[in-house]
Design an enzyme around this catalytic site. Structure first.
Site, short mmCIF file in Angstrom:
data_model
loop_
_atom_site.label_atom_id
_atom_site.label_comp_id
_atom_site.label_asym_id
_atom_site.label_seq_id
_atom_site.Cartn_x
_atom_site.Cartn_y
_atom_site.Cartn_z
N GLU B 49 0.95 -1.29 0.09
CA GLU B 49 -0.14 0.03 0.13
C GLU B 49 0.91 1.19 -0.03
O GLU B 49 0.49 2.47 -0.63
CB GLU B 49 -0.92 0.07 1.13
CG GLU B 49 -2.10 -0.91 1.28
CD GLU B 49 -1.77 -2.46 1.67
OE1 GLU B 49 -0.55 -2.69 2.11
OE2 GLU B 49 -2.68 -3.11 1.74
N PHE B 111 -11.89 -8.17 13.46
CA PHE B 111 -10.52 -8.52 12.44
C PHE B 111 -10.17 -7.46 11.50
O PHE B 111 -11.35 -6.88 11.08
CB PHE B 111 -10.89 -9.77 11.88
CG PHE B 111 -9.98 -10.18 10.88
CD1 PHE B 111 -8.55 -10.58 11.29
CD2 PHE B 111 -10.03 -10.07 9.46
CE1 PHE B 111 -7.69 -11.00 10.06
CE2 PHE B 111 -9.20 -10.57 8.63
CZ PHE B 111 -8.14 -10.87 8.96
N GLN B 112 -9.19 -7.08 11.50
CA GLN B 112 -8.63 -6.02 10.56
C GLN B 112 -9.34 -4.71 10.89
O GLN B 112 -9.52 -4.08 9.89
CB GLN B 112 -8.58 -6.20 8.94
CG GLN B 112 -7.79 -7.77 8.71
CD GLN B 112 -7.42 -7.72 7.30
OE1 GLN B 112 -8.49 -7.29 6.54
NE2 GLN B 112 -6.45 -8.36 6.72
N LYS B 161 -17.80 -1.40 5.52
CA LYS B 161 -18.30 -2.38 4.65
C LYS B 161 -19.94 -2.41 4.52
O LYS B 161 -20.26 -2.56 3.34
CB LYS B 161 -17.82 -3.91 5.03
CG LYS B 161 -18.03 -5.01 3.97
CD LYS B 161 -17.69 -6.03 4.37
CE LYS B 161 -17.91 -7.25 3.41
NZ LYS B 161 -17.40 -8.61 3.69
N MET B 476 23.66 10.13 3.66
CA MET B 476 23.61 11.62 4.25
C MET B 476 23.80 11.23 5.99
O MET B 476 24.53 12.03 6.59
CB MET B 476 22.55 12.24 4.21
CG MET B 476 22.38 13.40 4.55
SD MET B 476 23.29 14.61 3.65
CE MET B 476 22.39 15.39 2.42
#
Lengths: 174, 565
Positions: B49, B111-112, B161, B476
């Site tokens: 993602e 869940f999630q 959902k 750096m």
């Protein structure tokens, strides 16, 4: 410097969190915060008491204005205004000390709202100085609990903070 | 007629001219993905993602359009967080859709489930949790409006959902009710005139530009203004490209690794007109010594950017393009001959500083210098390529040695400084600009952070070029350890790394390892013939090369340190 800032916000999901998060995320402090619905149920008003130098207060006001759900921000301390706090004090009071305490309460124009054999509850409103004064005087008798609302404030004069809102909404809708 | 939330969403995206989505499906997004399956919107599947959102960001920066990405609930959403913050800090218009568990499960640690609206609250311009399908279409309209107007930024829309599955008759609308949101585009005429009065009397003025000029599409107005009054232009890192380089009025870019002349110009100027720049610490150096002789005026659409870090004498709240047009209208009312001679001397002085210490490095024919690679990329692409960067030395050398002439040509994570940004951003930029060469100038450390997107680039035949300036260090960090920590290279050494040529081969890309300086240009030219797949270059460069000049953290702009000449 102490500033009282009135913030008119849309009464939407998460708006309190956005404002509280803005203060914590940018390291500004909140001395007190009170939230209320206005006569328009879609709009709430928050009264925030904060401290900071001019530069910080200016940034606080700008950052508050930048939030999408904010309708209006006003530094009430910049204008002539009235501020009040409500305190409920539970004080230790026996038969022997009760008369003294009652006379103190009367002097401060407080109200007794509950009484038991050993205590009483006082309701008192005023600005911070007045509340501190009565707390100091009652301290020797034994204060069991202090609950204070945050400060709320209103500007003197004819104009209303919420009035502006209605106009703003109207002009947007038109 | 009523439609499901998923149908409404996909139709609204079309209505808002979305033709490209970067998204990663998940359980709660299945309704939407079922609709996307039949849609003619191009959907690109990244391999992480974070890659997806950086690609949407690169697409937005290179085209000026709103970038759109999707992530599922929970980990899908939290993987977007770095990308959201990157876009927020650089004012990139994104609409980020996240899946959410059904409304009846929210708060139950399902869940999630993750409170993504809460997690991202400080790093979005605004966010929504859509609890009712009736609100879906208006919310999408508001999200796009907020993302691209005013100071642009990412807007997050969290979609439970059940809301996506529910039906509504409230189809796409452009009806926007944002009571408290009304950005100021026009500058206050009095303030503008006050600024011009100050400029009229300035003997050593400079125009300081930032990323705001790009987002407001103000580059042409800027050029006209600057040429009319013959003013020197200095830019922040984010402003690079908003004014063409080379140009006789271009001085360079200021800040920690900016050029000597720019930092010197700001320090010596008596008037600074800042346009669309927020005076970040990397640009100003130590604040109490910043531009000590200059009166300052600042044009910015975001009032919080004004007086935040640097106190200005004349604030002008407004959109860069609109205000520059107002300025152009007022110019004739002022006497520009007043300080003409002083200004000509001033420009000569700046030219002298520019010749005194230009960006430079010591060429070697034995070992590849990283700056040399950037110069050669500039040459072989005729200065026309879109350049994305990772973060660190690669980013600074890209900014120093490529000359940018176009406002959407230099794409870099300046505010947040996100390693791993450049490669996915290059994919997004290439998809938005299929006819342009797109180079990611990368470090070996940064590239490894999102290299999984090689797979995405191969799948969609995205012909981006990734030039790894491989020094086997976090360059750096090593440079700071060299300069300020007595060369104690604590955990900045990346000696264990993959064989990048084999890696490219494994993904189905083309890989080149280049060791000799004389091979740099031929290999680059050769690579330009490859159009339909990514090319990965492993340039083995001088390992301990430093970026100069440098204003150490906490130092003033005129306290630069220089490498050996």
């Amino acid at each position: 410097m102490r500033h009282i800032i009135s913030v008119l916000v849309e009464n939407k999901f998460g708006v309190l969190a956005r404002i509280a998060g803005l203060f914590s995320g940018r390291g500004y402090n909140i001395e007190s915060l009170s939230v209320n619905a206005t006569e328009n149920e879609d709009i709430s008003i928050m009264t925030i008491v904060t401290r900071g130098d001019d530069h910080i207060i200016e940034q606080i006001i700008k950052q508050l204005r930048k939030l999408v759900n904010t309708i209006k921000v006003r530094d009430v301390t910049q204008v002539d205004h009235i501020e009040r706090e409500l305190a409920l004090l539970k004080v230790h009071a026996t038969q022997r000390t009760r008369p003294d305490i009652l006379s103190i309460i009367e002097t401060f124009r407080g109200k007794v709202v509950d009484i038991t054999k050993e205590s009483l509850v006082v309701e008192i409103t005023g600005d911070q100085n007045k509340l501190n004064a009565i707390i100091n005087v009652l301290e020797p008798y034994g204060i069991i609990e202090i609950i204070k609302s945050g400060t709320i404030a209103i500007a003197r004069g004819n104009k209303s903070t919420t009035d502006f809102t209605k106009q703003d909404i109207k002009s947007q809708e038109e | 007629m009523s439609k499901t939330g998923a149908e409404i969403l996909v139709e609204c995206l079309k209505k808002h001219n979305v033709d490209l989505i970067f998204g990663y499906p998940g359980g709660v997004l299945l309704h939407i993905y079922d609709r996307l399956f039949d849609s003619d919107i191009l959907h690109v599947l990244p391999r992480h993602e974070q890659g997806g959102i950086h690609a949407a960001d690169g697409y937005a920066r290179s085209t000026g359009k709103v970038g759109v990405c999707f992530g599922t609930s929970g980990p899908g959403a939290t993987n977007l967080v770095t990308g959201i913050a990157t876009a927020y800090l650089d004012s990139v218009p994104l609409v980020v859709f996240t899946g959410q568990v059904s409304t009846n499960l929210i708060g139950g640690d399902a869940f999630q489930e993750a409170d993504i609206v809460g997690i991202t609250r400080p790093i979005v311009k605004h966010s929504y949790l859509v609890k009712d399908v009736e609100d879906l279409a208006p919310t999408i309209a508001e999200a796009f409006h907020l993302a691209k107007t005013g100071r642009p930024g990412p807007v997050l829309v969290d979609l439970p959902k059940d809301v996506i599955a529910a039906k509504s008759k409230n189809l796409c609308s452009t009806d926007i009710k944002l009571v408290g949101y009304n950005p100021t585009y026009e500058g206050h005429p009095m303030q503008i005139k006050k600024m011009l009065k100050m400029l009229e009397n300035a003997k050593a003025p400079v125009v300081l530009i930032g990323g705001g000029v790009k987002w407001s599409n103000a580059h042409e107005e800027l050029k006209k203004f600057v040429e009319t009054l013959n003013l020197p232009v200095v830019s922040s890192l984010m402003g690079i490209g908003a004014f063409p380089n080379p140009h006789k009025n271009w001085v360079g870019w200021a800040g920690m690794h900016g050029n000597y002349a720019s930092n010197k110009t700001l320090t010596e100027a008596d008037f600074i007109l800042a346009i669309g720049t927020r005076f970040s610490d990397r640009t100003t150096g130590r604040l109490d010594a910043y531009a000590p002789k200059a009166k300052k005026a600042q044009i910015d659409i975001d009032p919080t950017s004004i007086d935040k870090n640097v106190k200005v004498d004349i604030p002008i709240v407004g959109d860069c393009k609109t205000v520059l047009n107002q300025i152009l209208n007022y110019i004739k009312d002022f006497n520009w001959d007043k300080c003409k001679n002083d200004r000509e001397d001033w420009l000569k002085k700046i030219e002298y500083w520019n010749n005194e210490r230009p960006f430079s490095y010591k060429f070697s024919d034995k070992i590849i210098k990283p700056q040399f690679v950037v110069e050669k990329i500039y040459e072989v692409t005729n200065g026309d390529a879109i350049i994305t960067t990772e973060v660190g030395q690669n980013q600074m050398w890209a900014a120093q040695f490529y000359k940018f002439k176009d406002p959407r040509q230099f794409i870099t994570s300046g505010g947040l400084g996100t390693m791993g940004y450049g490669f996915p951003a290059a994919i997004g930029a290439k998809l938005g600009n299929p006819n342009k060469e797109v180079f990611d100038i990368a470090g070996d450390g940064s590239f490894l952070m999102n290299m999984q997107e090689l797979c995405t680039a191969v799948q969609y035949r995205v012909g981006v070029k990734v030039a790894i300036l491989n020094n086997k260090f976090l360059g750096m960090i090593r440079q700071w350890q060299h300069l300020f920590y007595n060369k104690r290279y604590s955990y900045s050494c990346l000696e264990c790394q993959p064989d990048f040529v084999k890696l490219a081969d494994a993904y189905g890309c083309v890989g080149f390892q280049v060791v000799n300086p004389s091979d740099v240009e031929p290999v680059l030219r050769e690579s330009l013939k490859i159009k339909d797949k990514p090319v990965l270059f492993d340039f083995l460069v001088d390992r301990e090369e430093n970026v100069y000049p440098m204003v150490p953290a906490g130092a003033a702009l005129n306290e630069m340190i220089y490498g050996e000449k």
